[in-house]
Design a protein around this motif. Structure first.
Motif: not given
Length: 305
Positions: A15-16, A119-120, A125-128, A301-305
């Motif tokens: 999202s932007t 990014f939601d 971190a892995l994907l980036m 919480v998931l989006s911050a994991e």
């Protein structure tokens, strides 16, 4: 065949929260230190200099597109501005919504569109890490059109705005990344996909992550010997084949668990584990939580994991 690049971008769910158009004239310099945030910039008119944290300098001209998946410190300035000039410009917002840099009495000499992506995803971190540190694409009209559409949508007050922006950003990121495939030198997914033989394996892994993959089977998909494949994959992707497969399976598992897409046993089957218990051990070791505990975490919480 599955498209690994499209799948990675889709899992990122971009999202932007920030997008603006800047115009400048005369001498100006702006510094940014948005560590970890994805930055993109598109030169619409004129030219500018872009200096990265490692002091490497890019000359940007009309039509050039820069994407930094995990932004480091960088400086952008007017062409030819000497490093000895002590200048730090602050953009001023204009009545028409544009931001202005440099001498306000001069006609605009340069214009560009800049933005950040959020990014939601619980595995950002892995994907980036699979993407290159810097993407520079020159003279691609499709990127200009997409960036302008994103800006227009961000400024408008239309129903469905967030969904439209998310889809446009997905297309923008895919277009920018695939346009840069032959230019990327750093290890990562883009470099792997630029290698035809490795691309065959990557597509097969993404199409069927549930299969009982071994390095030998991956090498066969690439039509290479086991040792040649292992070395070539590790050099191009930056990680060994089985580590990549584990990371991808865990990314998919996180998505399915966070979206409550079936039981733990079902998720285990879909990502290549013969039993729920085997999957739970692997997931707990990798994530630090059991699959059941992870699936019960709130979305924020998931989006911050």
């Amino acid at each position: 065949m599955s498209d690994p690049l499209a799948e990675v971008v889709s899992l990122l769910r971009p999202s932007t929260p920030f997008s603006k158009q800047v115009i400048a004239a005369g001498e100006w310099r702006v510094s940014r230190s948005d560590f970890g945030r994805t930055y993109y910039g598109l030169m619409l008119e004129g030219c500018a200099e872009f200096t990265l944290a490692d002091r490497s300098r890019l000359q940007l001209a009309k039509g050039d597109f820069v994407l930094i998946p995990a932004a480091m410190m960088f400086v952008m300035c007017s062409p030819g501005l000497s490093d000895s000039v002590q200048l730090e410009s602050q953009p001023s917002r204009q009545a028409d919504g544009y931001f202005r840099l440099g001498d306000p009495t001069l006609p605009a000499e340069a214009a560009w569109l800049v933005g950040h992506c959020h990014f939601d995803t619980p595995d950002e971190a892995l994907l980036m890490s699979l993407l290159p540190q810097l993407v520079l694409v020159r003279d691609q009209p499709r990127l200009t059109t997409l960036a302008q559409l994103i800006r227009d949508e961000a400024l408008a007050n239309r129903s469905g705005k967030e969904v439209v922006i998310e889809r446009l950003l997905e297309v923008l990121l895919i277009e920018a990344l695939r346009s840069s495939q032959q230019q990327v030198a750093a290890p990562g997914l883009i470099k792997g996909l630029a290698d035809e033989r490795l691309a065959n394996t990557l597509k097969a892994l993404h199409q069927a992550p549930e299969q009982p993959w071994t390095v030998a089977k991956m090498a066969k998909a690439a039509a290479l010997s086991r040792s040649a494949f292992f070395e070539r994959f590790s050099r191009a992707l930056g990680i060994p084949p089985m580590e990549y497969l584990l990371s991808w399976r865990m990314a998919l598992a996180k998505k399915m668990l966070s979206q409550r897409q079936g039981s733990v046993a079902k998720v285990a089957e879909q990502v290549g584990y013969s039993s729920a218990s085997t999957f739970s051990v692997a997931f707990s070791r990798y994530v630090g939580k059991t699959p059941s505990a992870f699936s019960k975490l709130p979305a924020q919480v998931l989006s911050a994991e």
